[in-house]
Design a protein around this motif. Structure first.
Motif, PDB file in Angstrom:
ATOM      1  N   UNK A 114       0.643  -1.325   0.098  1.00  0.00           N
ATOM      2  CA  UNK A 114      -0.059   0.035   0.086  1.00  0.00           C
ATOM      3  C   UNK A 114       0.855   1.376  -0.135  1.00  0.00           C
ATOM      4  N   UNK A 115       1.843   1.314   1.026  1.00  0.00           N
ATOM      5  CA  UNK A 115       2.787   2.589   0.919  1.00  0.00           C
ATOM      6  C   UNK A 115       3.486   2.558  -0.444  1.00  0.00           C
ATOM      7  N   UNK A 116       3.844   1.675  -1.135  1.00  0.00           N
ATOM      8  CA  UNK A 116       4.590   1.756  -2.526  1.00  0.00           C
ATOM      9  C   UNK A 116       3.801   2.029  -3.435  1.00  0.00           C
ATOM     10  N   UNK A 117       2.508   1.792  -3.463  1.00  0.00           N
ATOM     11  CA  UNK A 117       1.476   2.280  -4.502  1.00  0.00           C
ATOM     12  C   UNK A 117       1.079   3.469  -4.196  1.00  0.00           C
ATOM     13  N   UNK A 118       0.885   3.933  -2.752  1.00  0.00           N
ATOM     14  CA  UNK A 118       0.454   5.430  -2.647  1.00  0.00           C
ATOM     15  C   UNK A 118       1.614   6.249  -2.747  1.00  0.00           C
ATOM     16  N   UNK A 119       2.763   5.910  -2.800  1.00  0.00           N
ATOM     17  CA  UNK A 119       3.928   6.873  -3.254  1.00  0.00           C
ATOM     18  C   UNK A 119       3.803   7.114  -4.712  1.00  0.00           C
ATOM     19  N   UNK A 120       3.034   6.366  -5.622  1.00  0.00           N
ATOM     20  CA  UNK A 120       2.863   6.600  -7.099  1.00  0.00           C
ATOM     21  C   UNK A 120       1.525   7.518  -7.202  1.00  0.00           C
ATOM     22  N   UNK A 121       0.839   6.961  -6.593  1.00  0.00           N
ATOM     23  CA  UNK A 121      -0.693   7.371  -6.844  1.00  0.00           C
ATOM     24  C   UNK A 121      -0.828   8.465  -6.077  1.00  0.00           C
TER      25      UNK A 121
ATOM     26  N   UNK B 103       6.104  19.404  -4.838  1.00  0.00           N
ATOM     27  CA  UNK B 103       7.505  18.750  -5.028  1.00  0.00           C
ATOM     28  C   UNK B 103       8.228  18.806  -3.865  1.00  0.00           C
ATOM     29  N   UNK B 104       8.406  19.853  -3.362  1.00  0.00           N
ATOM     30  CA  UNK B 104       9.203  19.898  -2.013  1.00  0.00           C
ATOM     31  C   UNK B 104       8.461  18.980  -0.742  1.00  0.00           C
ATOM     32  N   UNK B 105       7.427  19.166  -0.767  1.00  0.00           N
ATOM     33  CA  UNK B 105       6.381  18.334   0.164  1.00  0.00           C
ATOM     34  C   UNK B 105       6.885  16.910  -0.052  1.00  0.00           C
ATOM     35  N   UNK B 106       6.861  16.514  -1.416  1.00  0.00           N
ATOM     36  CA  UNK B 106       7.027  15.015  -1.853  1.00  0.00           C
ATOM     37  C   UNK B 106       8.237  14.677  -1.371  1.00  0.00           C
ATOM     38  N   UNK B 107       9.265  15.436  -1.826  1.00  0.00           N
ATOM     39  CA  UNK B 107      10.767  15.183  -1.877  1.00  0.00           C
ATOM     40  C   UNK B 107      11.293  14.911  -0.270  1.00  0.00           C
ATOM     41  N   UNK B 108      10.686  15.598   0.631  1.00  0.00           N
ATOM     42  CA  UNK B 108      11.239  15.640   2.082  1.00  0.00           C
ATOM     43  C   UNK B 108      10.214  14.533   2.682  1.00  0.00           C
ATOM     44  N   UNK B 109       9.302  13.722   1.984  1.00  0.00           N
ATOM     45  CA  UNK B 109       8.669  13.012   2.798  1.00  0.00           C
ATOM     46  C   UNK B 109       8.183  11.529   2.307  1.00  0.00           C
ATOM     47  N   UNK B 110       7.322  11.510   1.238  1.00  0.00           N
ATOM     48  CA  UNK B 110       6.875  10.220   0.448  1.00  0.00           C
ATOM     49  C   UNK B 110       7.940   9.604  -0.194  1.00  0.00           C
ATOM     50  N   UNK B 111       8.638  10.632  -0.876  1.00  0.00           N
ATOM     51  CA  UNK B 111       9.490  10.076  -1.814  1.00  0.00           C
ATOM     52  C   UNK B 111      10.602   9.228  -1.214  1.00  0.00           C
ATOM     53  N   UNK B 112      11.354   9.802  -0.392  1.00  0.00           N
ATOM     54  CA  UNK B 112      12.263   8.858   0.305  1.00  0.00           C
ATOM     55  C   UNK B 112      11.984   8.112   1.496  1.00  0.00           C
ATOM     56  N   UNK B 113      11.100   8.435   2.239  1.00  0.00           N
ATOM     57  CA  UNK B 113      10.638   7.822   3.622  1.00  0.00           C
ATOM     58  C   UNK B 113      10.136   6.444   3.056  1.00  0.00           C
ATOM     59  N   UNK B 114       9.204   6.437   2.170  1.00  0.00           N
ATOM     60  CA  UNK B 114       8.632   5.173   1.453  1.00  0.00           C
ATOM     61  C   UNK B 114       9.730   4.081   1.358  1.00  0.00           C
ATOM     62  N   UNK B 115      10.900   4.541   0.687  1.00  0.00           N
ATOM     63  CA  UNK B 115      12.058   3.360   0.424  1.00  0.00           C
ATOM     64  C   UNK B 115      12.518   3.046   1.748  1.00  0.00           C
ATOM     65  N   UNK B 116      12.711   3.975   2.632  1.00  0.00           N
ATOM     66  CA  UNK B 116      13.121   3.586   3.827  1.00  0.00           C
ATOM     67  C   UNK B 116      12.199   2.545   4.567  1.00  0.00           C
ATOM     68  N   UNK B 117      11.056   2.777   4.826  1.00  0.00           N
ATOM     69  CA  UNK B 117      10.152   1.905   5.473  1.00  0.00           C
ATOM     70  C   UNK B 117      10.028   0.680   4.808  1.00  0.00           C
ATOM     71  N   UNK B 118       9.771   0.449   3.328  1.00  0.00           N
ATOM     72  CA  UNK B 118       9.701  -0.937   2.809  1.00  0.00           C
ATOM     73  C   UNK B 118      11.140  -1.686   2.960  1.00  0.00           C
ATOM     74  N   UNK B 119      12.028  -0.957   2.931  1.00  0.00           N
ATOM     75  CA  UNK B 119      13.356  -1.700   3.368  1.00  0.00           C
ATOM     76  C   UNK B 119      13.670  -2.366   4.766  1.00  0.00           C
TER      77      UNK B 119
END
Length: 477
Positions: A287-294, A384-400
């Motif tokens: 869900x987090x991976x899909x949400x990062x895109x959607x 873009x600023x909001x996304x870049x400091x949150x969902x973009x990198x943090x999703x990768x952290x969490x799923x890893x």
């Protein structure tokens, strides 16, 4: 208590070998740099290779742009099984080789079929790197800096994107206004320029390939394979003997059932993913991976021309705006690296979800009222600023970090595969939504998705900052 560890200082927060840990993480993150570069470089080459291969049909142009995505999905799907069998290091070396080989195949392509073959191979490398680079970094990082180090992979991705944009600009020679297709074909750009754009990828790929031989295997993969002596030595290099002993004990404790009767170590990891204790982790990751895109932000990168044209910008303005968005993307990824281990994953993702939901509502109002110019650019930059400091990198952290050690490879593989499928759906549906509903309603739809994502994160995502991977496993299973 372990020798050398103060009772007031948990082992997970003890001093670590900063230079060594950052160095091996930076090498693994080169996969992200190549991911970003290879994904974006085709945009600058598009006007020229289309003329060279005489791509006039819409399906040919679309296939040339999207064929790499098929490779991404294949690479992500096979990354889990192969990395669990052969190790993270060997698969990252394989990805580096594929990046280099595919760039040369694409650059030297004499036919469209060879071009597609090169792009698909590059896509496989992207799929491997997008899964393995953050996973490897998570498995070698001390808990209190793991978020920062995994976010380094996102930093290299956006750096690769900017590098591709710069290289395309540096290689391409000016095209005279009103140049015909034949003139473009016979120009430097049409004959050699686009080849150099793809071929340059081989340089960082060779660097990645060579440097990967100097980094160790993942200690958690070694422990999974009962190569405890090697795992202990690597962990000691990262954090010292006390850290090594504690970490290895926790890793071994997370694998008890695998050696027990009735549940042998060879049990299929894919089946284990759907057991009651781990299926909810898989659901959370997918869900987090899909949400990062959607959440919709990538349409701004993929369809920048349409987004900014609707905001009233001409071609020169659009090119400048793309540079601005790339710079903002990079700058606010640095903000994420600086805050993810202090603020926490959960809070950053909640801020990102809520922030995007609000910005999209205002952006939609702007499109609805036919607003133009700087006002709209600022809203896009804020998103873009909001996304870049949150969902973009943090999703990768969490799923890893949320998957148990014994199934992290295959779990990460399925989560990243879901991300690529979601990326395709987002990219495919945006023109349809934009054409039938208009940009205002389209961004309001993305706002609604962000609200749903906020609710999901609020109730389903626990905070993982400062915890070992084994502590996270115990809390989730």
């Amino acid at each position: 208590m372990l020798p050398g560890v103060n009772r007031e200082t948990p082992v997970s927060e003890a001093p670590y070998n900063v230079a060594y840990t950052w160095a091996i993480s930076a090498v693994a993150a080169l996969g992200g740099l190549l991911f970003g570069y290879d994904w974006v470089v085709i945009g600058g080459a598009k006007p020229f290779y289309e003329k060279f291969f005489h791509l006039t049909a819409a399906w040919q142009q679309g296939w040339a742009m999207s064929c790499a995505l098929a490779g991404c999905l294949v690479g992500a799907l096979i990354s889990g099984w192969l990395s669990d069998r052969f190790g993270r290091k060997r698969l990252l070396i394989t990805a580096a080789f594929l990046f280099g080989a595919s760039s040369l195949v694409t650059a030297l392509a004499g036919t469209f079929s060879h071009f597609v073959m090169g792009r698909v191979s590059g896509g496989i490398a992207i799929g491997l790197a997008s899964s393995l680079s953050p996973m490897y970094i998570a498995e070698v990082s001390p808990p209190h800096v793991r978020g920062k180090l995994v976010s380094l992979n996102q930093f290299t991705i956006v750096s690769g994107i900017l590098l591709a944009q710069f290289i395309n600009w540096a290689i391409a020679r000016p095209v005279p206004a009103g140049a015909t297709a034949v003139e473009i074909l016979n120009s430097w750009n049409g004959q050699l320029g686009w080849r150099w754009m793809f071929g340059v990828t081989a340089i960082p790929a060779v660097l990645f390939f060579v440097c990967m031989f100097a980094v160790p295997e993942s200690p958690r993969w070694l422990a999974l394979k009962r190569r405890d002596h090697e795992a202990r030595r690597i962990l000691a290099r990262v954090g010292g003997d006390a850290y090594s002993a504690q970490a290895l004990a926790e890793i071994e404790a997370s694998l008890p059932a695998q050696g027990a009767a009735g549940n042998p170590r060879g049990k299929r990891e894919l089946a284990a993913l759907f057991e009651p204790g781990t299926s909810k982790i898989l659901l959370l990751a997918v869900v987090l991976a899909v949400f990062q895109q959607w959440c919709g932000i990538n349409v701004i990168f993929n369809y920048a021309e349409e987004v900014f044209s609707a905001a009233g910008y001409n071609i020169s303005g659009i090119l400048f705006d793309i540079v601005v968005t790339g710079a903002v993307n990079l700058a606010f990824t640095v903000v994420a690296i600086a805050t993810v281990d202090r603020v926490g994953r959960r809070l950053l993702m909640l801020i990102g979800s809520a922030g995007l939901a609000i910005i999209y509502v205002v952006l939609g109002i702007g499109y609805h009222q036919s607003s133009h110019g700087l006002y709209m650019l600022l809203l896009v930059v804020m998103a873009i600023a909001c996304y870049s400091m949150s969902l973009a990198p943090v999703t990768w952290v969490v799923i890893a970090e949320i998957f148990p050690n014994r199934i992290r490879g295959v779990g990460m593989s399925l989560a990243v595969s879901s991300l690529w499928i979601a990326s395709f759906i987002l990219t495919y549906t945006f023109p349809l939504l934009n054409h039938s509903l208009g940009p205002a309603v389209t961004f309001w739809i993305y706002s609604g998705i962000c609200v749903l994502g906020f609710v999901f994160i609020q109730f389903r995502l626990p905070e993982t900052k400062g915890k070992t991977l084994e502590e996270i496993e115990q809390g989730l299973t």
